[in-house]
Write a protein that holds these residues in place. Structure first.
Motif, PDB file in Angstrom:
ATOM      1  N   TYR A 152       0.844  -1.209   0.000  1.00 17.84           N
ATOM      2  CA  TYR A 152       0.000   0.000   0.000  1.00 17.84           C
ATOM      3  C   TYR A 152       0.875   1.254   0.000  1.00 17.84           C
ATOM      4  N   THR A 153       1.864   1.254   0.886  1.00 24.16           N
ATOM      5  CA  THR A 153       2.764   2.405   0.986  1.00 24.16           C
ATOM      6  C   THR A 153       3.527   2.603  -0.321  1.00 24.16           C
ATOM      7  N   LYS A 154       3.996   1.482  -0.877  1.00 24.37           N
ATOM      8  CA  LYS A 154       4.754   1.596  -2.130  1.00 24.37           C
ATOM      9  C   LYS A 154       3.874   2.126  -3.261  1.00 24.37           C
ATOM     10  N   THR A 155       2.631   1.697  -3.282  1.00 19.51           N
ATOM     11  CA  THR A 155       1.722   2.176  -4.335  1.00 19.51           C
ATOM     12  C   THR A 155       1.548   3.688  -4.226  1.00 19.51           C
ATOM     13  N   MET A 156       1.386   4.174  -3.025  1.00 16.91           N
ATOM     14  CA  MET A 156       1.219   5.625  -2.835  1.00 16.91           C
ATOM     15  C   MET A 156       2.499   6.372  -3.223  1.00 16.91           C
ATOM     16  N   GLU A 157       3.642   5.812  -2.831  1.00 17.05           N
ATOM     17  CA  GLU A 157       4.927   6.433  -3.208  1.00 17.05           C
ATOM     18  C   GLU A 157       5.086   6.472  -4.723  1.00 17.05           C
ATOM     19  N   LEU A 158       4.693   5.387  -5.366  1.00 15.49           N
ATOM     20  CA  LEU A 158       4.819   5.325  -6.825  1.00 15.49           C
ATOM     21  C   LEU A 158       3.874   6.318  -7.493  1.00 15.49           C
ATOM     22  N   ALA A 159       2.655   6.428  -6.994  1.00 12.59           N
ATOM     23  CA  ALA A 159       1.703   7.386  -7.574  1.00 12.59           C
ATOM     24  C   ALA A 159       2.286   8.797  -7.504  1.00 12.59           C
ATOM     25  N   ALA A 160       2.932   9.128  -6.377  1.00 14.31           N
ATOM     26  CA  ALA A 160       3.546  10.457  -6.230  1.00 14.31           C
ATOM     27  C   ALA A 160       4.714  10.631  -7.198  1.00 14.31           C
ATOM     28  N   LEU A 161       5.498   9.573  -7.357  1.00 11.58           N
ATOM     29  CA  LEU A 161       6.648   9.645  -8.285  1.00 11.58           C
ATOM     30  C   LEU A 161       6.167   9.843  -9.725  1.00 11.58           C
ATOM     31  N   LEU A 162       5.104   9.163 -10.094  1.00  5.47           N
ATOM     32  CA  LEU A 162       4.597   9.278 -11.466  1.00  5.47           C
ATOM     33  C   LEU A 162       4.121  10.705 -11.726  1.00  5.47           C
ATOM     34  N   LYS A 163       3.501  11.285 -10.722  1.00  3.88           N
ATOM     35  CA  LYS A 163       3.042  12.669 -10.860  1.00  3.88           C
ATOM     36  C   LYS A 163       4.240  13.610 -11.015  1.00  3.88           C
ATOM     37  N   ALA A 164       5.227  13.418 -10.157  1.00  4.28           N
ATOM     38  CA  ALA A 164       6.401  14.292 -10.160  1.00  4.28           C
ATOM     39  C   ALA A 164       7.199  14.195 -11.451  1.00  4.28           C
ATOM     40  N   THR A 165       7.163  13.025 -12.088  1.00  3.26           N
ATOM     41  CA  THR A 165       7.949  12.831 -13.309  1.00  3.26           C
ATOM     42  C   THR A 165       7.089  12.940 -14.573  1.00  3.26           C
ATOM     43  N   ASN A 166       5.829  13.383 -14.404  1.00  3.71           N
ATOM     44  CA  ASN A 166       4.902  13.484 -15.545  1.00  3.71           C
ATOM     45  C   ASN A 166       4.782  12.174 -16.304  1.00  3.71           C
ATOM     46  N   SER A 167       4.852  11.085 -15.588  1.00  4.42           N
ATOM     47  CA  SER A 167       4.741   9.776 -16.232  1.00  4.42           C
ATOM     48  C   SER A 167       3.283   9.355 -16.310  1.00  4.42           C
ATOM     49  N   ARG A 168       2.927   8.747 -17.440  1.00 10.23           N
ATOM     50  CA  ARG A 168       1.561   8.241 -17.591  1.00 10.23           C
ATOM     51  C   ARG A 168       1.510   6.723 -17.408  1.00 10.23           C
ATOM     52  N   ALA A 169       2.548   6.170 -16.832  1.00 12.79           N
ATOM     53  CA  ALA A 169       2.604   4.718 -16.625  1.00 12.79           C
ATOM     54  C   ALA A 169       1.465   4.262 -15.710  1.00 12.79           C
ATOM     55  N   LYS A 170       0.924   3.105 -16.032  1.00 13.55           N
ATOM     56  CA  LYS A 170      -0.092   2.508 -15.170  1.00 13.55           C
ATOM     57  C   LYS A 170       0.593   1.750 -14.033  1.00 13.55           C
ATOM     58  N   ILE A 171      -0.058   1.746 -12.880  1.00 13.19           N
ATOM     59  CA  ILE A 171       0.457   0.996 -11.728  1.00 13.19           C
ATOM     60  C   ILE A 171      -0.269  -0.348 -11.650  1.00 13.19           C
ATOM     61  N   GLU A 172       0.505  -1.413 -11.777  1.00 12.24           N
ATOM     62  CA  GLU A 172      -0.060  -2.772 -11.718  1.00 12.24           C
ATOM     63  C   GLU A 172       0.408  -3.448 -10.430  1.00 12.24           C
ATOM     64  N   ILE A 173      -0.509  -4.127  -9.762  1.00 18.62           N
ATOM     65  CA  ILE A 173      -0.170  -4.851  -8.535  1.00 18.62           C
ATOM     66  C   ILE A 173      -0.281  -6.347  -8.817  1.00 18.62           C
ATOM     67  N   ASP A 174       0.763  -7.085  -8.458  1.00 16.30           N
ATOM     68  CA  ASP A 174       0.837  -8.503  -8.826  1.00 16.30           C
ATOM     69  C   ASP A 174       1.219  -9.368  -7.629  1.00 16.30           C
ATOM     70  N   GLY A 175       0.278 -10.204  -7.200  1.00 16.76           N
ATOM     71  CA  GLY A 175       0.561 -11.192  -6.159  1.00 16.76           C
ATOM     72  C   GLY A 175      -0.371 -11.086  -4.968  1.00 16.76           C
ATOM     73  N   GLY A 176      -1.129 -12.146  -4.725  1.00 18.42           N
ATOM     74  CA  GLY A 176      -1.972 -12.188  -3.530  1.00 18.42           C
ATOM     75  C   GLY A 176      -3.132 -11.214  -3.527  1.00 18.42           C
ATOM     76  N   VAL A 177      -3.502 -10.724  -4.709  1.00 14.84           N
ATOM     77  CA  VAL A 177      -4.613  -9.761  -4.764  1.00 14.84           C
ATOM     78  C   VAL A 177      -5.934 -10.497  -4.537  1.00 14.84           C
ATOM     79  N   ASN A 178      -6.783  -9.909  -3.708  1.00 14.33           N
ATOM     80  CA  ASN A 178      -8.107 -10.475  -3.438  1.00 14.33           C
ATOM     81  C   ASN A 178      -9.089  -9.350  -3.130  1.00 14.33           C
ATOM     82  N   GLN A 179     -10.292  -9.759  -2.794  1.00 15.34           N
ATOM     83  CA  GLN A 179     -11.340  -8.774  -2.561  1.00 15.34           C
ATOM     84  C   GLN A 179     -11.063  -7.888  -1.347  1.00 15.34           C
ATOM     85  N   ALA A 180     -10.292  -8.425  -0.390  1.00 14.33           N
ATOM     86  CA  ALA A 180     -10.025  -7.666   0.832  1.00 14.33           C
ATOM     87  C   ALA A 180      -9.018  -6.541   0.592  1.00 14.33           C
ATOM     88  N   ASN A 181      -7.961  -6.836  -0.202  1.00 18.80           N
ATOM     89  CA  ASN A 181      -6.938  -5.795  -0.391  1.00 18.80           C
ATOM     90  C   ASN A 181      -7.186  -4.921  -1.629  1.00 18.80           C
TER      91      ASN A 181
END
Ligand code: DX5
Ligand code: ZN
Length: 216
Positions: A152-181
Protein backbone atom coordinates in the motif's frame (compact mmCIF):
# COMPACT_ATOMS: atom_id res chain seq x y z
CA UNK A 1 -12.46 1.40 -12.62
CA UNK A 2 -9.36 -0.78 -12.37
CA UNK A 3 -8.13 -2.93 -15.22
CA UNK A 4 -8.28 -6.63 -14.31
CA UNK A 5 -5.65 -9.08 -15.53
CA UNK A 6 -6.32 -12.70 -14.53
CA UNK A 7 -3.05 -14.65 -14.29
CA UNK A 8 -3.00 -17.73 -16.48
CA UNK A 9 -0.44 -19.29 -14.09
CA UNK A 10 -3.39 -20.40 -11.96
CA UNK A 11 -5.33 -21.84 -14.91
CA UNK A 12 -5.77 -25.51 -15.84
CA UNK A 13 -2.76 -26.13 -18.10
CA UNK A 14 -4.39 -29.26 -19.53
CA UNK A 15 -7.33 -27.16 -20.71
CA UNK A 16 -5.96 -23.70 -21.32
CA UNK A 17 -8.41 -23.02 -24.12
CA UNK A 18 -11.35 -23.25 -21.72
CA UNK A 19 -9.77 -20.79 -19.29
CA UNK A 20 -8.80 -18.36 -22.08
CA UNK A 21 -12.41 -18.53 -23.36
CA UNK A 22 -13.65 -17.82 -19.83
CA UNK A 23 -11.44 -14.70 -19.71
CA UNK A 24 -12.58 -13.68 -23.22
CA UNK A 25 -16.20 -13.70 -22.15
CA UNK A 26 -15.54 -12.00 -18.78
CA UNK A 27 -15.05 -8.36 -17.76
CA UNK A 28 -11.28 -8.87 -17.65
CA UNK A 29 -9.13 -6.40 -19.59
CA UNK A 30 -5.86 -8.27 -20.10
CA UNK A 31 -4.52 -11.79 -19.77
CA UNK A 32 -1.50 -11.88 -17.46
CA UNK A 33 1.13 -14.38 -18.58
CA UNK A 34 3.94 -15.29 -16.14
CA UNK A 35 7.20 -16.54 -17.62
CA UNK A 36 9.71 -18.02 -15.13
CA UNK A 37 13.16 -19.36 -15.96
CA UNK A 38 14.24 -21.16 -12.80
CA UNK A 39 17.16 -18.71 -12.45
CA UNK A 40 15.71 -15.28 -11.72
CA UNK A 41 13.02 -17.04 -9.68
CA UNK A 42 13.09 -20.52 -8.13
CA UNK A 43 10.41 -21.90 -10.43
CA UNK A 44 9.89 -22.67 -14.14
CA UNK A 45 6.54 -21.97 -15.77
CA UNK A 46 6.31 -22.05 -19.57
CA UNK A 47 7.65 -20.33 -22.67
CA UNK A 48 6.90 -19.28 -26.23
CA UNK A 49 4.95 -22.32 -27.52
CA UNK A 50 2.43 -22.01 -24.70
CA UNK A 51 2.13 -18.23 -25.17
CA UNK A 52 1.50 -18.78 -28.91
CA UNK A 53 -1.22 -21.31 -28.07
CA UNK A 54 -2.85 -18.83 -25.68
CA UNK A 55 -2.58 -16.06 -28.29
CA UNK A 56 -4.45 -18.22 -30.83
CA UNK A 57 -7.54 -18.10 -28.63
CA UNK A 58 -7.13 -14.79 -26.76
CA UNK A 59 -9.41 -11.87 -27.53
CA UNK A 60 -7.73 -9.62 -24.96
CA UNK A 61 -4.18 -8.22 -24.88
CA UNK A 62 -1.46 -10.47 -23.48
CA UNK A 63 0.31 -8.84 -20.53
CA UNK A 64 3.52 -10.85 -20.42
CA UNK A 65 5.53 -10.69 -17.18
CA UNK A 66 9.08 -11.93 -17.65
CA UNK A 67 10.71 -13.32 -14.52
CA UNK A 68 13.87 -14.26 -16.37
CA UNK A 69 17.48 -13.13 -16.35
CA UNK A 70 18.74 -11.10 -19.31
CA UNK A 71 15.26 -10.58 -20.78
CA UNK A 72 16.81 -8.50 -23.58
CA UNK A 73 17.81 -11.74 -25.31
CA UNK A 74 14.20 -12.69 -26.03
CA UNK A 75 12.24 -9.48 -26.76
CA UNK A 76 11.64 -10.26 -30.43
CA UNK A 77 10.69 -13.86 -29.62
CA UNK A 78 8.05 -12.72 -27.14
CA UNK A 79 6.70 -10.25 -29.68
CA UNK A 80 6.39 -13.09 -32.18
CA UNK A 81 4.74 -15.30 -29.57
CA UNK A 82 2.02 -12.67 -29.15
CA UNK A 83 2.93 -10.30 -26.30
CA UNK A 84 1.14 -6.94 -26.40
CA UNK A 85 2.62 -5.61 -23.16
CA UNK A 86 6.08 -6.86 -22.20
CA UNK A 87 7.31 -6.37 -18.65
CA UNK A 88 10.88 -7.02 -17.53
CA UNK A 89 12.30 -6.92 -14.02
CA UNK A 90 14.46 -3.96 -13.04
CA UNK A 91 16.64 -6.40 -11.08
CA UNK A 92 17.18 -8.57 -14.18
CA UNK A 93 18.18 -6.08 -16.86
CA UNK A 94 21.49 -4.25 -16.57
CA UNK A 95 20.73 -1.83 -19.42
CA UNK A 96 17.09 -1.32 -18.58
CA UNK A 97 16.69 1.88 -20.61
CA UNK A 98 17.92 0.16 -23.76
CA UNK A 99 15.66 -2.83 -23.10
CA UNK A 100 12.65 -0.50 -22.79
CA UNK A 101 13.49 1.27 -26.05
CA UNK A 102 13.77 -2.09 -27.82
CA UNK A 103 10.42 -3.31 -26.48
CA UNK A 104 8.77 -0.14 -27.76
CA UNK A 105 10.56 -0.31 -31.12
CA UNK A 106 9.10 -3.80 -31.54
CA UNK A 107 5.62 -2.30 -31.20
CA UNK A 108 4.79 -3.50 -27.68
CA UNK A 109 3.97 -1.52 -24.58
CA UNK A 110 6.87 -1.59 -22.13
CA UNK A 111 6.62 -2.44 -18.46
CA UNK A 112 9.06 -2.64 -15.56
CA UNK A 113 8.44 -4.88 -12.54
CA UNK A 114 10.11 -4.50 -9.17
CA UNK A 115 10.51 -7.00 -6.35
CA UNK A 116 9.12 -6.33 -2.86
CA UNK A 117 12.56 -5.25 -1.57
CA UNK A 118 13.26 -2.83 -4.42
CA UNK A 119 12.81 0.86 -3.68
CA UNK A 120 10.37 2.96 -5.69
CA UNK A 121 13.08 5.63 -5.94
CA UNK A 122 15.00 3.40 -8.39
CA UNK A 123 12.24 4.04 -10.96
CA UNK A 124 12.77 7.80 -11.02
CA UNK A 125 14.87 7.95 -14.18
CA UNK A 126 12.84 5.42 -16.16
CA UNK A 127 9.26 6.27 -15.09
CA UNK A 128 8.57 8.72 -17.91
CA UNK A 129 9.68 6.20 -20.55
CA UNK A 130 7.42 3.30 -19.62
CA UNK A 131 3.78 2.33 -20.03
CA UNK A 132 3.44 0.11 -16.98
CA UNK A 133 5.06 -0.41 -13.59
CA UNK A 134 4.39 -3.74 -11.92
CA UNK A 135 4.77 -3.71 -8.15
CA UNK A 136 5.30 -7.23 -6.88
CA UNK A 137 3.17 -7.71 -3.80
CA UNK A 138 4.68 -11.17 -3.22
CA UNK A 139 8.17 -12.49 -3.96
CA UNK A 140 7.92 -13.57 -7.60
CA UNK A 141 8.01 -17.24 -8.44
CA UNK A 142 4.74 -18.73 -7.29
CA UNK A 143 1.03 -18.10 -7.35
CA UNK A 144 -1.10 -18.33 -4.25
CA UNK A 145 1.23 -16.49 -1.84
CA UNK A 146 0.28 -14.08 0.91
CA UNK A 147 -0.02 -10.40 -0.01
CA UNK A 148 2.73 -8.17 1.46
CA UNK A 149 1.12 -5.25 3.33
CA UNK A 150 3.92 -2.78 2.59
CA UNK A 151 2.55 -2.67 -0.97
CA UNK A 152 0.00 0.00 0.00
CA UNK A 153 2.76 2.41 0.99
CA UNK A 154 4.75 1.60 -2.13
CA UNK A 155 1.72 2.18 -4.34
CA UNK A 156 1.22 5.62 -2.83
CA UNK A 157 4.93 6.43 -3.21
CA UNK A 158 4.82 5.33 -6.83
CA UNK A 159 1.70 7.39 -7.57
CA UNK A 160 3.55 10.46 -6.23
CA UNK A 161 6.65 9.64 -8.28
CA UNK A 162 4.60 9.28 -11.47
CA UNK A 163 3.04 12.67 -10.86
CA UNK A 164 6.40 14.29 -10.16
CA UNK A 165 7.95 12.83 -13.31
CA UNK A 166 4.90 13.48 -15.55
CA UNK A 167 4.74 9.78 -16.23
CA UNK A 168 1.56 8.24 -17.59
CA UNK A 169 2.60 4.72 -16.63
CA UNK A 170 -0.09 2.51 -15.17
CA UNK A 171 0.46 1.00 -11.73
CA UNK A 172 -0.06 -2.77 -11.72
CA UNK A 173 -0.17 -4.85 -8.53
CA UNK A 174 0.84 -8.50 -8.83
CA UNK A 175 0.56 -11.19 -6.16
CA UNK A 176 -1.97 -12.19 -3.53
CA UNK A 177 -4.61 -9.76 -4.76
CA UNK A 178 -8.11 -10.48 -3.44
CA UNK A 179 -11.34 -8.77 -2.56
CA UNK A 180 -10.03 -7.67 0.83
CA UNK A 181 -6.94 -5.80 -0.39
CA UNK A 182 -8.17 -4.66 -3.83
CA UNK A 183 -10.24 -1.66 -2.63
CA UNK A 184 -7.30 -0.35 -0.57
CA UNK A 185 -4.95 -0.81 -3.52
CA UNK A 186 -7.25 1.18 -5.79
CA UNK A 187 -7.50 3.95 -3.20
CA UNK A 188 -3.69 3.98 -2.98
CA UNK A 189 -3.45 4.50 -6.76
CA UNK A 190 -3.42 1.09 -8.44
CA UNK A 191 -4.65 0.98 -12.06
CA UNK A 192 -4.27 -2.72 -12.88
CA UNK A 193 -4.93 -5.70 -10.61
CA UNK A 194 -3.43 -9.09 -11.45
CA UNK A 195 -5.26 -12.00 -9.86
CA UNK A 196 -4.41 -15.67 -10.19
CA UNK A 197 -5.64 -17.96 -7.45
CA UNK A 198 -8.35 -15.59 -6.30
CA UNK A 199 -9.98 -15.89 -9.74
CA UNK A 200 -9.24 -19.48 -10.72
CA UNK A 201 -10.03 -21.22 -7.42
CA UNK A 202 -13.41 -19.51 -7.26
CA UNK A 203 -16.47 -21.59 -8.17
CA UNK A 204 -17.57 -18.79 -10.49
CA UNK A 205 -14.43 -17.04 -11.83
CA UNK A 206 -16.34 -14.63 -14.07
CA UNK A 207 -18.27 -13.30 -11.10
CA UNK A 208 -15.04 -12.74 -9.18
CA UNK A 209 -13.62 -10.83 -12.15
CA UNK A 210 -16.77 -8.75 -12.34
CA UNK A 211 -16.60 -7.98 -8.61
CA UNK A 212 -12.96 -6.84 -8.88
CA UNK A 213 -13.78 -4.77 -11.94
CA UNK A 214 -16.63 -2.95 -10.24
CA UNK A 215 -14.52 -1.84 -7.26
CA UNK A 216 -13.74 1.86 -6.98
C1 DX5 B 1 4.02 -14.43 -9.16
C2 DX5 B 1 3.35 -14.06 -10.46
C3 DX5 B 1 1.93 -13.64 -10.29
C4 DX5 B 1 1.02 -14.75 -9.86
C5 DX5 B 1 -0.14 -14.16 -9.14
O1 DX5 B 1 5.35 -14.69 -9.37
O2 DX5 B 1 4.05 -12.98 -11.06
O3 DX5 B 1 1.44 -13.04 -11.49
O4 DX5 B 1 0.55 -15.50 -10.96
O5 DX5 B 1 -0.89 -15.19 -8.58
P1 DX5 B 1 -1.74 -14.99 -7.26
O6 DX5 B 1 -2.79 -13.96 -7.59
O7 DX5 B 1 -2.30 -16.34 -7.01
O8 DX5 B 1 -0.82 -14.50 -6.18
ZN1 ZN C 1 3.00 -11.88 -12.75
Amino acid sequence: MPLIAPSILAADFANLQADVSMINSSDADWIHVDVMDGVFVPNISFGMPVIKAIKNHAQKPLDVHLMIVQPERYLQAFKEAGADILTVHLEASTHLHRTIQEIKALGMQAGVAINPHTSISLLKDIAADIDLICLMSVNPGFGGQKFIENTYTKTMELAALLKATNSRAKIEIDGGVNQANAPKLITAGADVLVAGNFVFTAPKPKEVIQQLKSLT
